[in-house]
Enzyme design. Structure first.
Site, short mmCIF file in Angstrom:
data_model
loop_
_atom_site.label_atom_id
_atom_site.label_comp_id
_atom_site.label_asym_id
_atom_site.label_seq_id
_atom_site.Cartn_x
_atom_site.Cartn_y
_atom_site.Cartn_z
N LYS C 96 1.02 -1.13 -0.07
CA LYS C 96 -0.01 -0.05 0.18
C LYS C 96 0.89 1.22 0.14
O LYS C 96 1.58 1.51 0.87
CB LYS C 96 -1.04 -0.07 1.29
CG LYS C 96 -1.61 1.18 1.59
CD LYS C 96 -2.39 1.40 2.68
CE LYS C 96 -2.75 2.75 3.18
NZ LYS C 96 -3.45 2.73 4.59
N ALA C 183 -9.33 5.34 5.31
CA ALA C 183 -9.16 6.23 6.22
C ALA C 183 -10.32 7.22 6.38
O ALA C 183 -11.02 7.48 5.58
CB ALA C 183 -8.02 7.28 5.64
N ASN C 205 -8.98 1.25 10.48
CA ASN C 205 -8.05 0.80 11.65
C ASN C 205 -8.38 1.65 13.10
O ASN C 205 -8.86 0.89 13.92
CB ASN C 205 -6.76 1.33 11.33
CG ASN C 205 -5.51 0.91 12.20
OD1 ASN C 205 -5.77 0.54 13.35
ND2 ASN C 205 -4.19 0.88 11.87
N THR C 206 -8.30 2.88 13.03
CA THR C 206 -8.49 3.63 13.99
C THR C 206 -9.87 3.51 14.57
O THR C 206 -9.92 3.34 15.82
CB THR C 206 -8.44 5.17 13.83
OG1 THR C 206 -7.18 5.33 13.06
CG2 THR C 206 -8.30 6.07 14.88
#
Lengths: 64, 397, 256
Positions: C96, C183, C205-206
């Site tokens: 990535k 994101a 992810n977060t």
């Protein structure tokens, strides 16, 4: 010589595989760049380190 | 006719001098056309297409299907909204000028075909200039230059001269001439041409073969790739059309839309437009020299079906230009501009040398027109309907 | 649904949820991956500590495809260098590409990303570039050989959701590559929405790493992504525009 930005004293003529073992790296989890060039794992034993060398040892960490 | 096919040259093989380009668009379009089952769509498919924010290829197929015919009112309303979103109230006006009717092709449905006994002529450069001056006097700023498809009688140099003259009188110059190589399109672009229109006539390869019996036009793939070569040559825009009625008109409209769609994806900067001609009777001369109007056998396309196709093009490619032909009657034309069409011709003659009184000899017409109004009349009719006639909005830099 | 495969770099995947492994304890990785049903997990490359203990790779279940990122790279050259090192780590040729010159918003540098994508494709990588959703750049990335395009929904770590919705839709409509939204996705409902729009996959992810219960949130995302995908495949139902439909016909002029 320098490993990951830290200065190290070399104890005589030493191969890359010896040096990495001395430093406690797990070979199957790292990749190595010697003076900006990647060293394939198969070449570790035949690569010898000199005083001016800069070594980067990397591994995977968590990331997004 | 089919039995003769083996004696004729293959319509899929390039002739000497024809440029071949690397493109997979023909295969994509033809395989999609072959796979298109017009009767496989349901009213629900049509409703889904009408409520989609962005239409996919399957939505387009549904809107062209017989299942969509009862939804013509909804299609027209939605098309009207989309047209207004992208073009406001603007309607572009232009006129075609036929500078030569010599033709080397034998297309059985066309009045210019090389076996049809008609009066042939081509305009000399000074006659082109007189004609164009007369047209520019009507207030028009866009012109479409047409020839019959004869390289011998109207070579690239001759067309180039016509473009240079046109550039003096008009701000936008279109070409509807025989397909050529990309370097030739490049030359004509430098002479002043902005866009290229090529009608594929039909995307049904077998039917194409039986309709185009001779000449360069017989080569199906060379004609198909004309728009791509024009863009490679530096043209700003390209226009697409099937002559509706030559084969299954739904499948041909589907292929026309896909052809434009894939070109747009490959050349995102290209200006895309559609023409929507229906097959019309042609005039020929009998052996006694009498004029005779002949209809070519084909599948009839009703006004309702024509509007369905135009609305489907509009909803599939909301940003594309669309020209409404003088083959259609005035009332139909006036209603579809602003609904789906964005461009209308006026003061049209499909004969040669008929715009200026100073050019005497007149060549015969390519097809019969149904709307003979001049520029002022069309202009007034557009204003009457609340539309804004625009002569040109392109500024050269 | 059995036929709906997600193909990336020649590999077939069932899951359309790409899980990020940053910002949480490695011991939770296994539970997160299992609850997410993820078959692809992203990793970063950093200087190794000499003990080698607690290496993240030890905690990732067998059979999961590793997707190293080039985070830390500020230009194409650095990204290429990190990618080469990641391949040397011996976990496949996926990468990535992630290039940032801006440490405040962590927005990707599209121009450098195109350059790195071209170079890494030539070197045989399966390249998934993280980018700001710009149609022209996405076309350049496709031309440069990208295997997918990864537009951001909102700034990294912001959990702000689909701030770039219109532009992501344009990429989905116009680009012939899988669009993986990466994101900024903060909630399962946002992941679901982007899948309904036709995205090929979601990367998060977060949102998981900062949840009160990481395995439970991983599971919530899995189900949201599956639901969105199914809705996309089913074709969304018809919604009548507000105000009803105009009553006067516009096609009365037709003759036949």
């Amino acid at each position: 010589m320098t490993i990951n930005g830290e200065k190290k004293e070399l104890s005589g003529r030493v191969s890359l595989s010896e040096l990495l073992a001395q430093e406690g790296f797990r070979l199957e989890r790292i990749a190595v760049e010697l003076n900006g060039e990647i060293v394939p794992k198969a070449a570790y034993a035949d690569t010898f380190i000199s005083e001016a060398d800069k070594l980067e040892v990397v591994s995977f960490v968590g990331g997004g | 006719m089919e039995t003769m096919q083996t004696e004729r040259a293959s319509h899929m093989e390039y002739m000497e001098g024809m440029e071949q380009i690397d493109s997979d668009i023909l295969d994509k379009v033809i395989s999609a056309r072959n796979a298109y089952q017009t009767y496989a769509y349901t009213p629900q498919d049509v409703k889904n297409a009408l409520s989609a924010e962005h239409l996919g290829i399957e939505d387009f197929a549904a809107l062209l299907s017989p299942a969509a015919e009862p939804f013509i009112e909804e299609m027209a309303k939605k098309a009207q909204i989309e047209t207004a979103k992208h073009f406001g109230n603007s309607v572009y006006m232009f006129t075609p000028i036929y500078i030569s009717n010599y033709c080397e092709n034998y297309c059985v449905y066309c009045g210019f075909n090389c076996h049809n006994r008609i009066h042939r002529m081509k305009l000399a450069p000074e006659e082109i200039e007189k004609e164009m001056a007369a047209i520019a006097n009507t207030g028009l700023e866009e012109i479409l230059i047409l020839t019959g498809e004869s390289r011998a009688q109207s070579d690239v140099g001759y067309i180039g001269e016509a473009c240079k003259i046109a550039r003096k009188y008009f701000r936008m110059v279109g070409l509807e001439v025989y397909p050529m190589n990309s370097d030739e399109y490049g030359y004509l672009q430098k002479c002043g041409a902005d866009y290229v229109t090529v009608f594929q006539e039909t995307y049904d390869s077998d039917r194409y073969e039986t309709l185009h019996l001779g000449g360069h036009k017989r080569v199906f793939p060379y004609r198909f790739h004309a728009q791509e070569r024009a863009l490679k040559g530096g043209m700003r825009g390209v226009a697409f059309a099937a002559l509706l009625g030559l084969s299954d008109f739904r499948k041909d409209a589907f292929a026309t839309g896909l052809h434009a769609y894939y070109i747009q994806r490959k050349y995102p900067y290209a200006e895309i437009s559609f023409s929507c001609p229906r097959l019309r009777p042609i005039t020929t001369l009998t052996s006694e020299g009498e004029e005779e109007v002949v209809s070519v056998e084909g599948e009839g396309v009703s006004e309702r079906q024509l509007l369905q196709i135009m609305c489907a093009y509009r909803l599939f490619m909301p940003f594309a230009g669309m020209t409404i032909s003088t083959r259609e009657r005035a009332e139909f034309r006036d209603h579809v501009v602003g609904m789906a069409a964005t461009k209308i011709s006026a003061g049209v003659s499909t004969g040669i040398g008929s715009h200026s009184e100073e050019v005497e000899e007149q060549g015969d017409n390519q097809f019969e027109i149904a709307d003979g109004r001049d520029v002022a009349e069309v202009f007034a009719a557009l204003k009457e309907r609340g539309m804004q006639p625009v002569m040109n909005d392109y500024v050269y830099v | 649904m059995g036929e709906d495969k997600f193909i990336l770099g020649g590999k077939e995947f069932q899951s359309r949820f790409i899980l990020g492994s940053g910002k949480y304890n490695v011991e939770l990785i296994k539970a997160a991956v299992e609850n997410a049903g993820a078959e692809i997990i992203t990793l970063a490359v950093r200087r190794a500590n000499s003990s080698g203990e607690g290496n993240i790779v030890d905690f990732i279940p067998e059979g999961v495809t590793l997707l190293p990122n080039t985070s830390g790279a500020r230009n194409a050259e650095e990204a290429v260098r990190i990618a080469r090192l990641s391949r040397e780590l011996g976990c496949g040729n996926f990468v990535k590409v992630e290039i940032m010159r801006d440490s405040k918003y962590l927005l990707p540098d599209n121009q450098e990303t195109v350059k790195a994508t071209g170079q890494l494709t030539k070197e045989g990588f399966v390249v998934l570039p993280y980018m700001y959703p710009d149609l022209n750049v996405a076309r350049d990335l496709a031309d440069a050989g990208a295997a997918a395009v990864m537009p951001l929904a909102a700034p990294i770590g912001s959990n702000k959701g689909l701030a770039t919705r219109e532009f992501i839709q344009i990429l989905i409509d116009e680009i012939d590559l899988p669009i993986i939204v990466d994101a900024g996705i903060g909630r399962p409902s946002q992941a679901c929405e982007v899948m309904e729009m036709g995205a090929a996959a979601v990367m998060a992810n977060t949102a998981i790493a900062t949840a009160g219960n990481i395995p439970l949130m991983a599971s919530a995302f899995r189900r949201a992504i599956e639901a969105g995908r199914e809705a996309y495949l089913a074709g969304l139902g018809r919604v009548r525009e507000s105000g009803g439909e105009a009553s006067s016909p516009v096609t009365g002029f037709l003759r036949d």
